[in-house]
Design an enzyme around this catalytic site. Structure first.
Site, PDB file in Angstrom:
ATOM      1  N   SER A  62       0.834  -1.194   0.000  1.00  0.00           N
ATOM      2  CA  SER A  62       0.000   0.000   0.000  1.00  0.00           C
ATOM      3  C   SER A  62       0.869   1.243   0.000  1.00  0.00           C
ATOM      4  CB  SER A  62      -0.909   0.023   1.234  1.00  0.00           C
ATOM      5  OG  SER A  62      -1.484   1.308   1.382  1.00  0.00           O
ATOM      6  N   ALA A 119     -10.458   8.513  10.068  1.00  0.00           N
ATOM      7  CA  ALA A 119     -11.175   9.783  10.244  1.00  0.00           C
ATOM      8  C   ALA A 119     -12.687   9.583  10.278  1.00  0.00           C
ATOM      9  CB  ALA A 119     -10.800  10.747   9.128  1.00  0.00           C
ATOM     10  N   GLY A 120     -13.134   8.337  10.324  1.00  0.00           N
ATOM     11  CA  GLY A 120     -14.574   8.093  10.334  1.00  0.00           C
ATOM     12  C   GLY A 120     -15.200   8.239   8.954  1.00  0.00           C
ATOM     13  N   LEU A 121     -14.360   8.231   7.913  1.00  0.00           N
ATOM     14  CA  LEU A 121     -14.859   8.362   6.541  1.00  0.00           C
ATOM     15  C   LEU A 121     -14.783   7.019   5.822  1.00  0.00           C
ATOM     16  CD1 LEU A 121     -13.188  11.795   5.745  1.00  0.00           C
ATOM     17  CD2 LEU A 121     -15.538  11.355   6.489  1.00  0.00           C
ATOM     18  N   SER A 124     -11.393   2.026   5.797  1.00  0.00           N
ATOM     19  CA  SER A 124     -11.272   0.573   5.907  1.00  0.00           C
ATOM     20  C   SER A 124     -12.214  -0.129   4.931  1.00  0.00           C
ATOM     21  CB  SER A 124     -11.514   0.106   7.337  1.00  0.00           C
ATOM     22  OG  SER A 124     -12.796   0.474   7.791  1.00  0.00           O
ATOM     23  N   GLU A 156     -13.923  -7.741   7.922  1.00  0.00           N
ATOM     24  CA  GLU A 156     -13.577  -6.779   8.979  1.00  0.00           C
ATOM     25  C   GLU A 156     -13.977  -7.312  10.365  1.00  0.00           C
ATOM     26  OE1 GLU A 156     -13.944  -2.695   7.949  1.00  0.00           O
ATOM     27  OE2 GLU A 156     -13.811  -1.982  10.011  1.00  0.00           O
ATOM     28  N   ASP A 168     -20.872   0.655   6.177  1.00  0.00           N
ATOM     29  CA  ASP A 168     -19.740   1.187   5.422  1.00  0.00           C
ATOM     30  C   ASP A 168     -19.529   0.446   4.108  1.00  0.00           C
ATOM     31  OD1 ASP A 168     -19.468   2.746   7.618  1.00  0.00           O
ATOM     32  OD2 ASP A 168     -17.598   1.856   8.330  1.00  0.00           O
TER      33      ASP A 168
END
Ligand code: ADP
Ligand code: MG
Length: 374
Positions: A62, A119-121, A124, A156, A168
């Site tokens: 990555s 960042a909660g966006l 993942s 996850e 998500d």
């Protein structure tokens, strides 16, 4: 990415697959209570450039990883809990596909993502979903996007060990441009709801507080457990089964004031999602502002999963003229969103930054999120 891939693996890639991060307009902590959510995709995405291998080996690197060399694993040897670190999000998807009985060919993968991490966006899920699209196509596995989202969530939950709901992954794989996705997380029934900020003269401002959140943290898990406990006291499969009209009676049956607050959040939040979707159906985008504010207050006071920085970001944005604002994501840090006039994004971002400076906090990262590029 093609050059980086070729440098790393010495072969040409077969393609690049991408999946976006998301913001959830409203519907926080409703997904693990089998309720409703209303996410929209961000113009930020994880991309997986990949080539098929035939030896059952996955190699992945990555651009955001700690080291340049790829992590390597045999798909047949993958076991939940065995791998650690960022690569477990990728290996977990291979594991979930194989564990569901699909024949996964090997692959070389190079990941590059512009979704802010932690960042909660949903960086993942973007990572998992880009990987899932790549692996499924390279291995000619014919699964629809809902099935891929469920496998990515399983990766996850079980492989990485993070107890997230399905929001998500569904958002990352199923949101379409110019819309929000109204999703029933119990049945996975869904509907695209028009969310055209541009014609409404509006924009979504995202404020990444840069206060690290961690879904594996005790706060997130505690809240989940409290919801499960409350559902069991109330004799329902999930809090989704408590309708707004049953709320008062349900709260009366809960002796623990903490459970009262948690349930009140979840039940009113489900109602807010349906209200917001109704307004968006009527093209009344600006009118969802007060719903965002009410959602934030409910998360702050009843679910108690906000934090000083998120509250300050929301207050400063509203004080500077935002139509509505709320924290999003797992809680205790991460990001907030503000619905703002398209011409007010800079002034509102400045007001939020000034509030952080005055408090002596690290500067937040503010950016405007257009609903996915058309
Ligand atoms: P969020 O999903 O809100 O960004 P999470 O804690 O759920 O936060 O996921 C962040 C984790 O996902 C990172 O710590 C890392 O392990 C992994 N991750 C996300 N994007 C990348 C990436 N581009 N490269 C490597 N790892 C990533
Ligand atoms: Mg995440």
């Amino acid at each position: 990415m093609t050059r980086a891939f070729a440098d790393l693996f010495g072969v040409e890639p077969d393609g690049t697959w991408s999946a976006p991060g998301r913001v959830n307009l409203v519907g926080e902590y409703t997904d693990y209570n089998e309720g409703f959510v209303l996410p929209t995709a961000l113009p930020l995405a994880a991309r997986a450039t990949a080539a098929r291998r035939t030896d059952g080996v996955i190699k992945v690197a990555s651009a955001q990883g700690e080291r340049a060399e790829p992590v390597e694993a045999r798909i047949a040897d993958l076991r939940p809990g065995a791998a650690g670190g960022w690569s477990s999000y990728v290996l977990g998807v291979a594991w979930a596909l194989a564990d569901a009985g699909h024949t996964v060919a090997g692959a070389d993968l190079y990941i590059d993502s512009d979704v802010p991490i932690g960042a909660g966006l949903s960086s993942s899920a973007a990572l998992e979903c880009a990987t899932a699209l790549a692996l499924a196509e390279l291995s000619e596995i014919d699964l629809d996007r809902t099935a891929l989202a469920r496998l990515a969530q399983r990766a996850e939950n079980e492989f990485v060990g993070v107890p997230c709901g399905v929001l998500d992954q569904m958002a990352s794989l199923l949101c379409v441009p110019g819309h929000a996705l109204l999703l029933d997380t119990r049945s996975l029934e869904m509907r695209q709801v028009p969310f055209d900020l541009e014609s409404a003269g509006l924009a979504l401002l995202v404020v990444d507080t840069r206060v690290g959140h961690d879904l594996g943290n005790s706060g997130y898990t505690d809240r989940r457990r409290a919801c499960e406990r409350a559902a069991s006291v109330l004799g329902v499969a999930a809090l989704r089964d408590v309708g707004p009209d049953d709320l008062r009676e349900a709260l009366g049956r809960l002796a623990d004031p903490e459970l009262v607050r948690r349930v009140r959040h979840v039940v009113t939040e489900d109602a807010r999602v349906l209200d917001a979707a109704r307004l968006l159906d009527e093209g009344r985008v600006a009118d969802i502002g007060p719903i965002l504010n009410a959602a934030h207050a409910s998360i702050r006071d009843d679910f108690e999963s906000s934090c000083a920085e998120l509250d300050a970001a929301v207050e400063a944005a509203i004080g500077a003229g935002a139509l509505g604002a709320r924290m999003i994501g797992g809680g205790f840090g991460g990001s907030a969103i503000a619905l703002v006039g398209a011409d007010a994004t800079a002034s509102i971002a400045l007001a939020v930054e000034a509030r952080f400076t005055a408090a002596g906090w690290r500067a937040p990262l503010c950016f405007v999120a257009a609903p996915v590029c058309r």
